[in-house]
Design an enzyme around this catalytic site. Structure first.
Site, mmCIF file in Angstrom:
data_model
loop_
_atom_site.group_PDB
_atom_site.id
_atom_site.type_symbol
_atom_site.label_atom_id
_atom_site.label_comp_id
_atom_site.label_asym_id
_atom_site.label_seq_id
_atom_site.Cartn_x
_atom_site.Cartn_y
_atom_site.Cartn_z
ATOM 1 C CG HIS A 80 -1.816 1.154 1.344
ATOM 2 N ND1 HIS A 80 -2.978 1.233 0.602
ATOM 3 C CD2 HIS A 80 -1.739 2.294 2.057
ATOM 4 C CE1 HIS A 80 -3.579 2.379 0.886
ATOM 5 N NE2 HIS A 80 -2.850 3.041 1.763
ATOM 6 C CG HIS A 105 2.831 5.754 6.242
ATOM 7 N ND1 HIS A 105 2.573 5.563 7.583
ATOM 8 C CD2 HIS A 105 1.729 6.355 5.739
ATOM 9 C CE1 HIS A 105 1.373 6.018 7.860
ATOM 10 N NE2 HIS A 105 0.830 6.516 6.761
ATOM 11 C CG HIS A 107 -0.747 8.419 2.323
ATOM 12 N ND1 HIS A 107 -1.501 7.260 2.231
ATOM 13 C CD2 HIS A 107 -0.379 8.510 3.621
ATOM 14 C CE1 HIS A 107 -1.584 6.697 3.422
ATOM 15 N NE2 HIS A 107 -0.912 7.436 4.287
ATOM 16 C CD GLU A 119 -4.035 9.319 3.333
ATOM 17 O OE1 GLU A 119 -3.662 9.241 4.511
ATOM 18 O OE2 GLU A 119 -4.627 8.395 2.736
ATOM 19 C CG HIS A 132 0.393 10.326 7.429
ATOM 20 N ND1 HIS A 132 -0.597 9.565 6.866
ATOM 21 C CD2 HIS A 132 0.030 11.626 7.246
ATOM 22 C CE1 HIS A 132 -1.533 10.366 6.380
ATOM 23 N NE2 HIS A 132 -1.178 11.618 6.581
ATOM 24 C CB THR A 214 -5.738 7.560 6.163
ATOM 25 O OG1 THR A 214 -4.387 7.155 5.889
ATOM 26 C CG2 THR A 214 -5.740 8.834 6.985
#
Ligand SMILES: *[C@@H]1O[C@H](CO)[C@@H](O)[C@H](O)[C@H]1NC(C)=O
Ligand SMILES: *[C@@H]1O[C@H](CO)[C@@H](O)[C@H](O)[C@H]1NC(C)=O
Length: 277
Positions: A80, A105, A107, A119, A132, A214
């Site tokens: 992911h 990590h 996104h 996000e 994050h 999330t």
């Protein structure tokens, strides 16, 4: 060691979504993970005129972020996102409890114009990517697995990332190695680095609200701190993030568009550490 469960649960979620586009699959998360349909979910759109100024919100204090030591950091692809595990002596002050760092990590989107990637959004506007840094409440809970299901269990720092002209050397500590973990479950050891170099300079101005993870299982256990200041990385750096993910097209595990769409605020208030309206 302590957050192995967290990662396994996330990979399980990726299995469920594999056949669909990630964004389309999000509406079905709550079939498998009931919390994803809860009323305090993340991310959210921060409407600055509707935030509430709270003068008691002091600057957050990264503790030990720059004392990275000599042991390499472990970085892996969980299907992911890319996750860098953080040493347990790193932590966070400035919250009602002491929080211990667990991992960070990213996104991001797919590089298409206007497609976003962050996000959280501010006044409806997304950024190109979002970092994050995840911590657990070490005063109330023995470890990440125990904390992640509890209210006040986690504290996550959210940093909006924009594409600009200048190279951001801090981010090269991650981006230079992403091509080594193109496939789900791959792991690489990367030189330890100053984690504070990834944060914006201004740690005093931020938005604070109660929300969730999330990604499934979307536990509503997160005290969110979204910094007002965005950090910039260069276009070439953004392409490194996108390129290392596009390689995976063949096995349909595209590491892109790995951001969740914004969720309803419902009854919640977003507090600001400064007068944001
Ligand atoms: C976390 O703490 C709980 C409660 O003490 C314990 O049962 C569990 O085994 C611990 N988990 C890990 C991964 O250490
Ligand atoms: C989060 O929830 C707790 C418990 O209900 C509450 O005390 C706290 O004020 C809330 N924080 C924010 C930022 O809304």
């Amino acid at each position: 060691m302590l957050h192995v469960c967290f990662v396994i649960v996330l990979s399980g979620a990726a299995e469920h979504r594999r056949p669909q586009s990630r964004i389309a699959g999000q509406s079905e998360w709550s079939e498998y993970f009931p919390d994803c349909g809860g009323s305090s979910q993340s991310p959210v759109d921060v409407i600055t005129t509707q935030t509430k100024y709270d003068p008691s919100l002091v600057p957050v204090t990264p503790l030990g972020y720059s004392q990275h030591g000599n042991q390499p950091f472990s970085m892996h692809n969980n299907g992911h996102t890319v996750i860098v595990e953080l040493p347990e002596w790193m932590g966070l002050g400035g919250l009602p409890w002491f929080f211990t760092a667990v991992q960070l990590h990213l996104h991001w989107g797919n590089g298409g114009p206007g497609r976003g990637g962050s996000e959280h959004t501010i006044n409806g506007r997304s950024s190109d990517a979002e970092l994050h840094v995840v911590h657990y409440n070490a005063e109330l809970y023995p470890n990440m697995s125990a904390a992640m299901t509890q209210r006040d269990g986690l504290a996550v720092l959210g940093i909006l990332i924009e594409t600009g002209d200048e190279t951001n050397p801090g981010f090269n500590n991650i981006l230079n190695y992403m091509s080594r973990i193109r496939h789900a479950d791959q792991r690489a050891f990367i030189p330890a680095f100053d984690v504070q170099s990834l944060l914006p300079k201004d740690l005093g101005r931020y938005y604070r609200y109660n929300g969730s993870l999330t990604t499934p299982p979307c536990y509503q256990s997160v005290i969110w701190t979204m910094f007002h200041e965005r950090v910039q990385i260069s276009k070439a750096q953004m392409e490194m993030m996108l390129y290392s993910s596009k390689i995976q097209e063949a096995d349909r595990m595209l590491l892109q568009d790995n951001f969740r769409i914004t969720q309803p605020l419902n009854h919640r208030v977003i507090f600001a550490s400064f007068s944001a309206g």
